[in-house]
Design a protein around this motif. Sequence first.
Motif, short mmCIF file in Angstrom:
data_model
loop_
_atom_site.label_atom_id
_atom_site.label_comp_id
_atom_site.label_asym_id
_atom_site.label_seq_id
_atom_site.Cartn_x
_atom_site.Cartn_y
_atom_site.Cartn_z
N GLY A 114 7.00 -2.03 -5.38
CA GLY A 114 5.73 -2.67 -5.66
C GLY A 114 5.04 -2.09 -6.88
O GLY A 114 5.61 -1.34 -7.64
N ARG A 115 3.78 -2.39 -7.00
CA ARG A 115 3.07 -2.09 -8.24
C ARG A 115 2.44 -0.70 -8.22
O ARG A 115 1.26 -0.53 -8.45
N ARG A 116 3.26 0.26 -7.97
CA ARG A 116 2.73 1.63 -7.97
C ARG A 116 3.88 2.60 -8.16
O ARG A 116 4.99 2.36 -7.72
N THR A 117 3.58 3.68 -8.80
CA THR A 117 4.59 4.71 -8.98
C THR A 117 4.14 5.98 -8.28
O THR A 117 2.95 6.21 -8.11
N ASP A 118 5.06 6.78 -7.85
CA ASP A 118 4.71 8.03 -7.23
C ASP A 118 4.65 9.12 -8.29
O ASP A 118 5.21 8.98 -9.38
N TYR A 157 10.74 6.85 -4.63
CA TYR A 157 10.63 5.45 -5.03
C TYR A 157 9.64 4.73 -4.13
O TYR A 157 9.70 4.85 -2.92
#
Lengths: 117, 116
Positions: free
Chosen positions: B99-103, B96
């Motif tokens: 913010g504005r990003r995914t892994d 996880y």
Amino acid sequence: AQSVSQHNHHVILSEAASLELGCNYSYGGTVNLFWYVQYPGQHLQLLLKYFSGDPLVKGIKGFEAEFIKSKFSFNLRKPSVQWSDTAEYFCAVMRFLASGGSYIPTFGRGTSLIVHP
Amino acid sequence: DAGVTQSPTHLIKTRGQQVTLRCSPKSGHDTVSWYQQALGQGPQFIFQYYEEEERQRGNFPDRFSGHQFPNYSSELNVNALLLGDSALYLCASSRYRPGRRTDTQYFGPGTRLTVL
């Protein structure tokens, strides 16, 4: 609803031919973009990804993809394919939800690539 | 470093039965997502679990439910099975990132469910 379109469902090439697989998506907000590959008998593996920055991204095994925001596209390319590239290729879009601070993933239906030696 | 593991590999059930599928995430990952992949289609997002709670859900009925345990492993439960539930069920894990990003998600080999 968001959709991801992979226009080529089946592609057959000879070794050394160039490859371009199309991927278009319908969502206009913040997205992260991925290409996954599934070799015969194996599970999905990441080829490459785009989060931000340089719209031309390079992945494993000589693959690259270009993000064109104005066309909502993220096409996959390889200058010269090999027999071992025979696989199923999936484009995936992660759409950011500001309300939940997380991403909703949507996959295309896949493109089956067969490379003849 | 073990990747994402899923069990069982294959499962055969009859209509109306209930099924539980299991997933262990990749080491260091705390988020688990489940997908259904019908033959000839791409994976369809069912739901995602983080901190033992369902965080996001796709367009699947309430017959599909899940659970995440403190060790981050997860279960997918499907009640009142229908013939149309026959598919490959994929689990994917990630870390996880607020913010504005995914892994990046890493996928397991899947469980092939056949409903007769």
